[in-house]
Design a protein around this motif. Structure first.
Motif: not given
Length: 176
Positions: A57-58, A64-68, A109-120, A160-169
């Motif tokens: 998952g991590g 996914l976030l890098v490709c997106l 993933l949810a936090l990353g998508l929210v971040y992309f939404g704010v950027l958009e 930062a978001i992904v690293l938090c997710g990975i470390m949590g995982g």
């Protein structure tokens, strides 16, 4: 590729036969495998070619976030053949994240998508201001420095978001 392998493992409820590539022998009734229990039924979580579903998952969320972010930058990625392949790969990765049942990956993933939404929203607000709109009408993003899109903005926050997710995982995986 990891998303396809993981989704296949979840749907088949066993290994898919990629032992030469490092796939573990998996079965929902086996010992030391990560499963979801619904009633008395044990459902195998997607492992991909990793050692634990949270690691899959991590990895997939990071990918996914890098490709997106790349697809978001390139307008031609929406209509060209490489773009269609990229979007299909993103869909396979999303399925892999879902089938891993990794809550930390879902959160990342949810936090990353929210971040992309704010950027958009910032990009659209900046474009409105450049085209003569006031940029104040309900977008909530007006003010000094906001709405100025820089291509590298997504990388720091998403990382930062992904690293938090990975470390949590990872912490959750080795807690069991």
């Amino acid at each position: 590729c990891q998303g396809i392998v993981g989704t296949s493992q979840f749907l088949l409820q066993r290994s898919v036969g990629l032992g030469l590539l490092g796939e573990m022998t998996l079965h929902p009734e086996g010992k030391l495998v990560s499963v979801i229990e619904i009633g008395e039924k044990r459902w195998l979580r997607a492992y991909g070619l990793t050692g634990h579903p949270n690691l899959l998952g991590g990895y997939l969320v990071l990918w996914l976030l890098v490709c997106l972010g790349q697809a978001r930058k390139e307008r031609s990625m929406r209509t060209s053949l490489p773009g269609v392949v990229l979007w299909l790969a993103l869909a396979a990765g999303m399925m892999g994240v879902f089938c891993s049942f990794s809550r930390s990956a879902w959160l990342g993933l949810a936090l990353g998508l929210v971040y992309f939404g704010v950027l958009e929203r910032r990009r659209v607000a900046a474009m409105r201001r450049r085209l003569g709109g006031d940029g104040l009408a309900g977008d909530g993003l007006s003010g000094p420095g906001l709405g100025q899109h820089r291509p590298r903005d997504w990388s720091v926050g998403a990382s930062a978001i992904v690293l938090c997710g990975i470390m949590g995982g990872v912490l959750f995986a080795y807690r069991e």
